[in-house]
Design a protein around this motif. Structure first.
Motif, PDB file in Angstrom:
ATOM      1  N   SER A 138       0.797  -1.222   0.000  1.00 23.90           N
ATOM      2  CA  SER A 138       0.000   0.000   0.000  1.00 23.90           C
ATOM      3  C   SER A 138       0.828   1.269   0.000  1.00 23.90           C
ATOM      4  N   ILE A 139       2.131   1.152  -0.024  1.00 25.00           N
ATOM      5  CA  ILE A 139       2.989   2.329   0.058  1.00 25.00           C
ATOM      6  C   ILE A 139       3.738   2.487  -1.256  1.00 25.00           C
ATOM      7  N   THR A 140       3.681   3.668  -1.808  1.00 21.05           N
ATOM      8  CA  THR A 140       4.345   3.962  -3.069  1.00 21.05           C
ATOM      9  C   THR A 140       5.329   5.101  -2.852  1.00 21.05           C
ATOM     10  N   VAL A 141       6.566   4.906  -3.244  1.00 16.76           N
ATOM     11  CA  VAL A 141       7.570   5.962  -3.167  1.00 16.76           C
ATOM     12  C   VAL A 141       7.777   6.475  -4.589  1.00 16.76           C
ATOM     13  N   TYR A 142       7.625   7.770  -4.777  1.00 15.17           N
ATOM     14  CA  TYR A 142       7.753   8.374  -6.099  1.00 15.17           C
ATOM     15  C   TYR A 142       9.088   9.077  -6.239  1.00 15.17           C
ATOM     16  N   ASP A 143       9.728   8.864  -7.367  1.00 13.34           N
ATOM     17  CA  ASP A 143      10.928   9.596  -7.723  1.00 13.34           C
ATOM     18  C   ASP A 143      10.465  10.770  -8.577  1.00 13.34           C
ATOM     19  N   PRO A 144      10.631  12.001  -8.112  1.00 11.80           N
ATOM     20  CA  PRO A 144      10.091  13.145  -8.855  1.00 11.80           C
ATOM     21  C   PRO A 144      10.555  13.205 -10.307  1.00 11.80           C
ATOM     22  N   ALA A 145      11.794  12.862 -10.565  1.00  7.87           N
ATOM     23  CA  ALA A 145      12.297  12.960 -11.934  1.00  7.87           C
ATOM     24  C   ALA A 145      11.552  12.014 -12.875  1.00  7.87           C
ATOM     25  N   ARG A 146      11.086  10.862 -12.366  1.00 10.81           N
ATOM     26  CA  ARG A 146      10.360   9.907 -13.207  1.00 10.81           C
ATOM     27  C   ARG A 146       8.852  10.071 -13.095  1.00 10.81           C
ATOM     28  N   SER A 147       8.379  10.874 -12.156  1.00 12.96           N
ATOM     29  CA  SER A 147       6.948  10.955 -11.895  1.00 12.96           C
ATOM     30  C   SER A 147       6.301  12.246 -12.353  1.00 12.96           C
ATOM     31  N   ILE A 148       7.036  13.128 -13.011  1.00 18.63           N
ATOM     32  CA  ILE A 148       6.480  14.396 -13.458  1.00 18.63           C
ATOM     33  C   ILE A 148       5.472  14.137 -14.572  1.00 18.63           C
ATOM     34  N   THR A 149       4.255  14.615 -14.380  1.00 18.51           N
ATOM     35  CA  THR A 149       3.237  14.466 -15.418  1.00 18.51           C
ATOM     36  C   THR A 149       2.780  15.812 -15.948  1.00 18.51           C
ATOM     37  N   GLU A 150       3.193  16.895 -15.314  1.00 14.53           N
ATOM     38  CA  GLU A 150       2.762  18.227 -15.721  1.00 14.53           C
ATOM     39  C   GLU A 150       3.825  18.834 -16.635  1.00 14.53           C
ATOM     40  N   LEU A 151       3.402  19.376 -17.744  1.00 18.58           N
ATOM     41  CA  LEU A 151       4.335  19.993 -18.677  1.00 18.58           C
ATOM     42  C   LEU A 151       4.470  21.478 -18.382  1.00 18.58           C
ATOM     43  N   GLY A 152       5.578  22.057 -18.805  1.00 21.48           N
ATOM     44  CA  GLY A 152       5.738  23.498 -18.698  1.00 21.48           C
ATOM     45  C   GLY A 152       6.733  23.921 -17.644  1.00 21.48           C
ATOM     46  N   GLY A 153       7.037  23.052 -16.677  1.00 18.14           N
ATOM     47  CA  GLY A 153       8.013  23.412 -15.663  1.00 18.14           C
ATOM     48  C   GLY A 153       9.414  23.260 -16.217  1.00 18.14           C
ATOM     49  N   SER A 154      10.316  24.143 -15.811  1.00 29.85           N
ATOM     50  CA  SER A 154      11.676  24.069 -16.331  1.00 29.85           C
ATOM     51  C   SER A 154      12.507  23.024 -15.603  1.00 29.85           C
ATOM     52  N   GLU A 155      12.291  22.853 -14.312  1.00 31.77           N
ATOM     53  CA  GLU A 155      13.045  21.898 -13.521  1.00 31.77           C
ATOM     54  C   GLU A 155      12.079  21.007 -12.745  1.00 31.77           C
ATOM     55  N   PRO A 156      12.359  19.709 -12.640  1.00 34.00           N
ATOM     56  CA  PRO A 156      11.496  18.861 -11.822  1.00 34.00           C
ATOM     57  C   PRO A 156      11.621  19.237 -10.347  1.00 34.00           C
ATOM     58  N   ALA A 157      10.569  18.985  -9.603  1.00 29.29           N
ATOM     59  CA  ALA A 157      10.585  19.270  -8.169  1.00 29.29           C
ATOM     60  C   ALA A 157      11.650  18.418  -7.502  1.00 29.29           C
ATOM     61  N   GLU A 158      12.277  18.947  -6.478  1.00 26.65           N
ATOM     62  CA  GLU A 158      13.340  18.225  -5.776  1.00 26.65           C
ATOM     63  C   GLU A 158      12.794  17.435  -4.597  1.00 26.65           C
ATOM     64  N   ASP A 159      11.498  17.479  -4.349  1.00 25.23           N
ATOM     65  CA  ASP A 159      10.912  16.778  -3.214  1.00 25.23           C
ATOM     66  C   ASP A 159      10.801  15.289  -3.482  1.00 25.23           C
ATOM     67  N   GLU A 160      11.008  14.504  -2.437  1.00 25.78           N
ATOM     68  CA  GLU A 160      10.688  13.086  -2.448  1.00 25.78           C
ATOM     69  C   GLU A 160       9.275  12.974  -1.892  1.00 25.78           C
ATOM     70  N   VAL A 161       8.495  12.069  -2.439  1.00 27.32           N
ATOM     71  CA  VAL A 161       7.111  11.901  -1.995  1.00 27.32           C
ATOM     72  C   VAL A 161       6.884  10.440  -1.652  1.00 27.32           C
ATOM     73  N   ILE A 162       6.355  10.202  -0.461  1.00 19.90           N
ATOM     74  CA  ILE A 162       5.939   8.867  -0.054  1.00 19.90           C
ATOM     75  C   ILE A 162       4.435   8.932   0.135  1.00 19.90           C
ATOM     76  N   VAL A 163       3.705   8.086  -0.591  1.00 14.79           N
ATOM     77  CA  VAL A 163       2.242   8.082  -0.507  1.00 14.79           C
ATOM     78  C   VAL A 163       1.804   6.855   0.292  1.00 14.79           C
ATOM     79  N   LEU A 164       1.068   7.112   1.362  1.00 19.91           N
ATOM     80  CA  LEU A 164       0.546   6.040   2.208  1.00 19.91           C
ATOM     81  C   LEU A 164      -0.951   5.943   1.960  1.00 19.91           C
ATOM     82  N   GLU A 165      -1.439   4.780   1.556  1.00 21.35           N
ATOM     83  CA  GLU A 165      -2.862   4.619   1.291  1.00 21.35           C
ATOM     84  C   GLU A 165      -3.624   4.571   2.614  1.00 21.35           C
TER      85      GLU A 165
END
Length: 191
Positions: free
Chosen positions: A53-80
């Motif tokens: 139930s836990i997903t760890v996202y790598d921001p560089a591989r998880s960007i779905t929004e276009l238009g930003g110049s640099e990917p976010a530097e945050d790490e995100v852990i999603v707990l269901e």
């Protein structure tokens, strides 16, 4: 004669619609006392279920929004949230608290962690509960933050409840899978 043909046509259409409903299966009626919505948690929370139930996202591989110049530097852990908490509750199970503490080992020392609670858009039954989705998200985020703080006092925790304001899927899910994805607690931390 025209009226007789019209009556036969109307009767045939009515029979066709009835046959279609029978073939497709009409929705089952709710038993007395039953309500629509997700059922209460009918199973024990195990380590295996928590792991899935836990997903760890790598921001560089998880960007779905276009238009930003640099990917976010945050790490995100999603707990269901469905796995961490019983329905309409915010007390963590022992297994969930232990798994959160495991994940906290990956967070750099002294990091600032944003703990955000989220719910689906289904309303809480106010005749049974004295809180709403906003309060539920706040309490769940605080429960996760408390588990983190107990093991990692070096972290700075910023706790926020978002209610149903930030659905996981763009445009909101609305279906069972979308609602389940919306019920979550996110841990965000960066450099």
């Amino acid at each position: 004669m025209h009226r007789t043909a019209l009556r036969r046509s109307t009767a045939a259409a009515s029979l066709t619609a009835s046959a279609l409903l029978l073939a497709l299966g009409a929705p089952a009626a709710l038993a007395e006392g039953e309500t629509e919505g997700p059922p209460e948690q009918p199973f024990e929370i195990t380590d295996e279920i928590l792991q899935r139930s836990i997903t760890v996202y790598d921001p560089a591989r998880s960007i779905t929004e276009l238009g930003g110049s640099e990917p976010a530097e945050d790490e995100v852990i999603v707990l269901e949230a469905d796995i961490l908490f019983p329905s309409n509750a915010w007390d963590l199970s022992d297994g969930a608290a232990a798994r959160i503490v495991e994940l906290a080992a990956e967070i750099p020392e002294g990091a600032t962690v944003q703990v955000g609670g989220h719910t689906d858009s289904l309303p809480v039954d106010r005749s049974k509960y004295d809180f709403d989705n906003q309060q539920l998200s706040e309490n769940r985020a605080q429960a996760v933050a408390d588990a983190l703080a107990a093991e990692r006092p070096d972290l700075t925790l910023e706790v926020t409840g978002h209610g149903d304001a930030k659905p996981a899927a763009a445009g909101g899910g609305g279906d069972d899978a979308g609602n389940a994805a919306d019920r979550r607690v996110e841990l965000r931390y960066g450099d």
